[in-house]
Design a protein around this motif. Structure first.
Motif, PDB file in Angstrom:
ATOM      1  N   LYS A 112       0.809  -1.134  -0.090  1.00  0.00           N
ATOM      2  CA  LYS A 112      -0.260  -0.091  -0.099  1.00  0.00           C
ATOM      3  C   LYS A 112       0.904   1.217  -0.140  1.00  0.00           C
ATOM      4  CE  LYS A 112      -4.226  -1.742   1.950  1.00  0.00           C
ATOM      5  NZ  LYS A 112      -5.208  -1.588   2.946  1.00  0.00           N
ATOM      6  N   ALA A 113       1.967   1.227   0.737  1.00  0.00           N
ATOM      7  CA  ALA A 113       2.846   2.248   0.745  1.00  0.00           C
ATOM      8  C   ALA A 113       3.470   2.479  -0.703  1.00  0.00           C
ATOM      9  CB  ALA A 113       4.073   2.056   1.785  1.00  0.00           C
ATOM     10  N   ARG A 114       3.949   1.252  -1.417  1.00  0.00           N
ATOM     11  CA  ARG A 114       4.480   1.467  -2.708  1.00  0.00           C
ATOM     12  C   ARG A 114       3.369   2.025  -3.861  1.00  0.00           C
ATOM     13  NH1 ARG A 114       8.551  -3.172  -4.712  1.00  0.00           N
ATOM     14  NH2 ARG A 114       9.568  -3.633  -2.714  1.00  0.00           N
ATOM     15  N   GLU A 115       2.106   1.784  -3.526  1.00  0.00           N
ATOM     16  CA  GLU A 115       0.887   2.020  -4.290  1.00  0.00           C
ATOM     17  C   GLU A 115       0.827   3.680  -3.909  1.00  0.00           C
ATOM     18  OE1 GLU A 115      -2.507  -0.167  -3.577  1.00  0.00           O
ATOM     19  OE2 GLU A 115      -1.605  -2.043  -4.157  1.00  0.00           O
ATOM     20  N   ALA A 116       0.765   4.094  -2.848  1.00  0.00           N
ATOM     21  CA  ALA A 116       0.562   5.505  -2.728  1.00  0.00           C
ATOM     22  C   ALA A 116       1.736   6.472  -3.278  1.00  0.00           C
ATOM     23  CB  ALA A 116       0.715   5.675  -0.971  1.00  0.00           C
ATOM     24  N   VAL A 117       2.849   6.073  -3.118  1.00  0.00           N
ATOM     25  CA  VAL A 117       4.122   6.732  -3.618  1.00  0.00           C
ATOM     26  C   VAL A 117       4.134   6.846  -5.165  1.00  0.00           C
ATOM     27  CG1 VAL A 117       6.136   5.086  -3.650  1.00  0.00           C
ATOM     28  CG2 VAL A 117       6.663   7.432  -3.234  1.00  0.00           C
ATOM     29  N   SER A 118       3.649   5.512  -5.810  1.00  0.00           N
ATOM     30  CA  SER A 118       3.376   5.503  -7.437  1.00  0.00           C
ATOM     31  C   SER A 118       2.287   6.328  -7.798  1.00  0.00           C
ATOM     32  CB  SER A 118       3.208   4.110  -7.681  1.00  0.00           C
ATOM     33  OG  SER A 118       4.429   3.292  -7.214  1.00  0.00           O
ATOM     34  N   PHE A 119       1.282   6.346  -6.825  1.00  0.00           N
ATOM     35  CA  PHE A 119       0.131   7.461  -7.516  1.00  0.00           C
ATOM     36  C   PHE A 119       0.687   9.033  -7.262  1.00  0.00           C
ATOM     37  CE2 PHE A 119      -3.483   9.968  -6.083  1.00  0.00           C
ATOM     38  CZ  PHE A 119      -4.360   9.725  -7.088  1.00  0.00           C
ATOM     39  N   ILE A 120       1.302   9.177  -6.403  1.00  0.00           N
ATOM     40  CA  ILE A 120       1.843  10.575  -6.041  1.00  0.00           C
ATOM     41  C   ILE A 120       2.713  10.858  -6.993  1.00  0.00           C
ATOM     42  CG2 ILE A 120       3.186  12.205  -4.723  1.00  0.00           C
ATOM     43  CD1 ILE A 120       1.831  10.527  -2.137  1.00  0.00           C
ATOM     44  N   ALA A 121       3.609  10.018  -7.549  1.00  0.00           N
ATOM     45  CA  ALA A 121       4.654  10.276  -8.461  1.00  0.00           C
ATOM     46  C   ALA A 121       4.100  10.548  -9.903  1.00  0.00           C
ATOM     47  CB  ALA A 121       5.720   9.204  -8.652  1.00  0.00           C
ATOM     48  N   ARG A 122       3.008   9.581 -10.206  1.00  0.00           N
ATOM     49  CA  ARG A 122       1.993   9.607 -11.608  1.00  0.00           C
ATOM     50  C   ARG A 122       1.519  11.109 -11.829  1.00  0.00           C
ATOM     51  NH1 ARG A 122       0.712   4.254 -10.366  1.00  0.00           N
ATOM     52  NH2 ARG A 122      -1.510   5.065  -9.855  1.00  0.00           N
ATOM     53  N   GLN A 123       1.026  11.549 -10.722  1.00  0.00           N
ATOM     54  CA  GLN A 123       0.305  12.762 -10.709  1.00  0.00           C
ATOM     55  C   GLN A 123       1.391  13.942 -11.074  1.00  0.00           C
ATOM     56  OE1 GLN A 123      -1.450  13.191  -6.848  1.00  0.00           O
ATOM     57  NE2 GLN A 123      -3.535  13.115  -7.847  1.00  0.00           N
ATOM     58  N   ARG A 124       2.582  13.814 -10.866  1.00  0.00           N
ATOM     59  CA  ARG A 124       3.721  14.781 -11.248  1.00  0.00           C
ATOM     60  C   ARG A 124       4.569  14.222 -12.605  1.00  0.00           C
ATOM     61  NH1 ARG A 124       5.536  18.627  -7.136  1.00  0.00           N
ATOM     62  NH2 ARG A 124       3.735  18.628  -5.253  1.00  0.00           N
ATOM     63  N   ASN A 125       4.090  13.336 -13.187  1.00  0.00           N
ATOM     64  CA  ASN A 125       4.913  12.651 -14.307  1.00  0.00           C
ATOM     65  C   ASN A 125       6.252  12.301 -13.951  1.00  0.00           C
ATOM     66  OD1 ASN A 125       2.686  13.000 -16.217  1.00  0.00           O
ATOM     67  ND2 ASN A 125       3.196  15.410 -16.447  1.00  0.00           N
ATOM     68  N   LEU A 126       6.379  11.570 -12.920  1.00  0.00           N
ATOM     69  CA  LEU A 126       7.650  11.232 -12.169  1.00  0.00           C
ATOM     70  C   LEU A 126       7.844   9.744 -12.009  1.00  0.00           C
ATOM     71  CD1 LEU A 126       8.288  13.872  -9.359  1.00  0.00           C
ATOM     72  CD2 LEU A 126       9.034  13.806 -11.385  1.00  0.00           C
ATOM     73  N   LYS A 127       9.088   9.194 -12.290  1.00  0.00           N
ATOM     74  CA  LYS A 127       9.319   7.863 -11.820  1.00  0.00           C
ATOM     75  C   LYS A 127       9.756   7.503 -10.478  1.00  0.00           C
ATOM     76  CE  LYS A 127      10.465   7.199 -16.831  1.00  0.00           C
ATOM     77  NZ  LYS A 127      11.581   6.757 -17.882  1.00  0.00           N
ATOM     78  N   VAL A 128       9.549   6.405  -9.912  1.00  0.00           N
ATOM     79  CA  VAL A 128       9.856   6.291  -8.482  1.00  0.00           C
ATOM     80  C   VAL A 128      10.972   5.153  -8.593  1.00  0.00           C
ATOM     81  CG1 VAL A 128       9.257   5.263  -6.206  1.00  0.00           C
ATOM     82  CG2 VAL A 128       7.683   6.689  -7.902  1.00  0.00           C
ATOM     83  N   GLU A 129      11.972   5.642  -7.717  1.00  0.00           N
ATOM     84  CA  GLU A 129      13.243   4.574  -7.386  1.00  0.00           C
ATOM     85  C   GLU A 129      13.010   4.565  -5.924  1.00  0.00           C
ATOM     86  OE1 GLU A 129      17.656   5.315  -8.149  1.00  0.00           O
ATOM     87  OE2 GLU A 129      16.941   5.327 -10.266  1.00  0.00           O
ATOM     88  N   LEU A 130      12.805   3.207  -5.669  1.00  0.00           N
ATOM     89  CA  LEU A 130      12.940   2.919  -3.991  1.00  0.00           C
ATOM     90  C   LEU A 130      14.321   2.355  -3.663  1.00  0.00           C
ATOM     91  CD1 LEU A 130       9.443   0.909  -3.768  1.00  0.00           C
ATOM     92  CD2 LEU A 130       9.798   3.151  -2.950  1.00  0.00           C
ATOM     93  N   TYR A 131      14.424   2.796  -2.381  1.00  0.00           N
ATOM     94  CA  TYR A 131      15.580   2.411  -1.729  1.00  0.00           C
ATOM     95  C   TYR A 131      15.239   1.817  -0.082  1.00  0.00           C
ATOM     96  CZ  TYR A 131      18.299   4.911  -5.114  1.00  0.00           C
ATOM     97  OH  TYR A 131      19.191   5.098  -6.040  1.00  0.00           O
ATOM     98  N   VAL A 132      15.886   1.217   0.318  1.00  0.00           N
ATOM     99  CA  VAL A 132      15.770   0.862   1.791  1.00  0.00           C
ATOM    100  C   VAL A 132      16.519   1.596   2.614  1.00  0.00           C
ATOM    101  CG1 VAL A 132      15.839  -0.990   3.457  1.00  0.00           C
ATOM    102  CG2 VAL A 132      15.122  -1.549   1.078  1.00  0.00           C
TER     103      VAL A 132
END
Length: 579
Positions: A112-132
């Motif tokens: 759900k956290a991944r979905e939330a950040v992907s949704f926010i990024a799509r709204q700004r036309n950004l791609k997400v690069e995840l790190y731990v």
């Protein structure tokens, strides 16, 4: 926490040999008791370094690890993920390169956290690069949304706009109740408490000065001034604390005690509240009690060598009194819990009397005293004997009656563990005699006395070698000459000088040079020789000779050894152990 990593990380650590199967099963049980996910509980208890846990998540989920300590995130990048979303899912944006947004996540299995950040990024036309990232690193970035100073400034501004100054004396009680429930004051007190929990403070002090109110936190045993507020808000803040602790708002002449339960980072934390009248206003002190904190082993607390073996031996004896001594705040209760954990077996009945219950131990019958209704350590101890106990833990021996009951319980076939306020281990003997216990009863019942202090540990990330002045070095050599378990040649540089250490200060330790605490201690056994010395009058030279015969390492010498081993600094040892 929805969609969390749950047991996957724990199973991975078991497979890698970093957790045993019994530890894994224990985590599953305790996680259910404190309503936390097992992997979250693992990070809370700090059994394994959080950096190592982050590496485990990296391998399990095939994501790179990022070190965010000391990183100041551009505010525009930080606010791409709203604060509420970041705190709820423990995710933070830390940099943007072109159309790529780099995001650190605490729980990679939280989809759900991944979905939330992907949704926010799509709204700004950004791609997400995840790190731990580790828990502390994420926490450091989350703090940049506001921080205590910003939250306090906002809350104070709102409060002053609506309520400054506090109304006339005749209407003060009514006005204070209204103010204490108002959003700005509630948010201000909430921010003060959240900062305490997030920064592992043991106590919060809200105290009035002549023209201001000072907020101080005790972190690693040291009080730090963190915020200063306008003095005219002091009464409203204290009233808010009273409302939360269910205390009397209109009673300002006598001390009041209460408790507050709050939820921080999705776990419940209890606060023990003390409101104390001063000359014209009141001071509040709150002790943080986190039931999810780890119950440490004796080794984790810093007990080692012959002293630790003496403690282990006396904990397995069939009956007798074991005392942990030292001043307030030196970790006595934590050591008691570690001792109980060591001897907690299915075949024994353990009953405790505590004020308050600071940790929850599975399989142990824990009872909270209530002096206001006559349920004291003494009255509770009488009732415990009728509970068929094998082991009794009394939080503190405070009076003659409790001392007498504890002594007789130890003489009648029970193991009794308790605490006492004395400066050193042998000091417990005259203290018990002063409390009316006959010397022959003291030597018959007392098995062991452990005296301890807490010293801050050097931050491992900014630790460096130093050389002390030659006179100081020679004095330490002289002190340690008779300690057979220490070979000073192991701690020398090539030029023959002794090596000591200090922390220079870095982002991971808030530039303090210290991170965490450990104990220095001395353990005195009631041997036949010591029994004779006590009965004959406690002649001091005979006592010192018995220390040498037992090969007891005195507390100050234990501190010197810890400084040589690079665990703490000489300044810390002298600060807490010099008499």
């Amino acid at each position: 926490m929805p969609g969390e990593t749950k047991n996957i990380i724990l199973k991975f650590l078991v497979d890698k040999g970093r957790l045993s199967q019994p530890q894994y099963q224990s985590f599953l049980v305790e996680a259910g008791e404190v309503d936390l996910a097992p992997d979250v509980l693992l990070e809370t208890k700090k059994i394994i370094p959080e950096e190592e846990i982050a590496q485990a998540k990296s391998q399990v989920y095939n994501l790179p690890v990022v070190d965010l300590y000391g990183v100041n995130v551009d505010r525009k990048v930080l606010q791409i993920i709203p604060q509420e979303t970041a705190e709820n899912y423990q995710i933070v944006a830390f940099t943007q390169e072109g159309d790529v947004l780099k995001v650190a996540i605490l729980n990679p299995g939280d989809f759900k956290a991944r979905e939330a950040v992907s949704f926010i990024a799509r709204q700004r036309n950004l791609k997400v690069e995840l790190y731990v990232a580790s828990t502390s690193a994420i926490k450091n970035i989350l703090a940049q949304y506001t921080g205590l100073a910003v939250e306090v400034e906002e809350a104070v501004g709102a409060a002053e706009a609506r309520f400054a100054p506090v109304g006339p004396a005749g209407k003060e009680a009514v006005t204070l109740e209204e103010i204490s429930r108002s959003a700005p004051i509630a948010k201000l007190v909430g921010s003060i408490l959240k900062y305490a929990v997030d920064n592992a403070a043991s106590d919060v002090h809200i105290e009035p000065l002549a023209d201001k109110t000072r907020i101080r936190y005790r972190i690693d045993g040291i009080l730090r001034e963190t915020a200063v507020l306008p003095s005219h808000l002091h009464s409203a803040i204290i009233s808010r604390v009273k409302v939360m602790a269910d205390l009397k708002l209109d009673e300002t002449r006598i001390p009041q005690d209460g408790r507050i339960g709050i939820v921080v980072s999705k776990r419940r934390v209890d606060l023990r509240v003390s409101v104390f009248p001063l000359l014209d206003r009141e001071k509040a002190v709150m002790r943080i009690l986190d039931p999810a904190r780890r119950v440490f082993s004796l080794e984790d607390l810093g007990f080692w060598g012959d002293g630790a073996r003496t403690i282990e031996k006396n904990l397995t004896r069939p009956h007798g009194l074991v005392l942990i001594t030292g001043p307030t705040g030196c970790g006595k209760t934590t050591t008691l819990y570690a001792a109980l954990k060591r001897i907690n077996q299915p075949g024994v009945n353990i009953v405790t009397l505590e004020d308050p219950i600071e940790y929850f131990l599975s399989g142990v019958n824990q009872s909270q005293t209530r002096p206001e209704i006559g349920y004291t350590f003494a009255s509770g101890l009488r009732s415990i004997i009728r509970q068929d106990p094998d082991i009794i833990m009394v939080g503190e021996i405070r009076d003659n009656e409790t001392a007498d009951l504890a002594t007789h319980a130890a003489l009648t076939g029970h193991i009794v563990l308790s605490t006492l306020h004395t400066n050193n281990a042998f000091g417990a003997v005259p203290r018990l005699i002063d409390m009316g216990i006959e010397p022959f009863l003291v030597v018959s019942s007392l098995n062991l006395v452990v005296a301890q202090r807490l010293v801050r540990k050097i931050c491992p990330h900014c630790k460096q070698e130093i050389v002390l002045p030659l006179t100081t070095e020679r004095q330490i050599e002289q002190e340690l000459k008779e300690v057979e378990t220490v070979n000073l040649s192991d701690f020398r540089q090539k030029n023959g000088r002794l090596k000591f250490y200090r922390g220079t200060g870095c982002s991971r330790c808030d530039n303090e040079g210290y991170r965490g605490r450990t104990c220095i201690f001395e353990a005195l056994e009631m041997t036949e020789q010591m029994q004779k010395i006590v009965v004959s009058g406690c002649e001091i030279e005979q006592v010192k000779q018995e220390f040498k015969r037992q090969k007891m390492t005195e507390m100050i010498k234990d501190g010197y050894i810890r400084a040589l081993r690079g665990e703490t600094t000489l300044e810390e040892v002298l600060r807490v152990a010099r008499e």
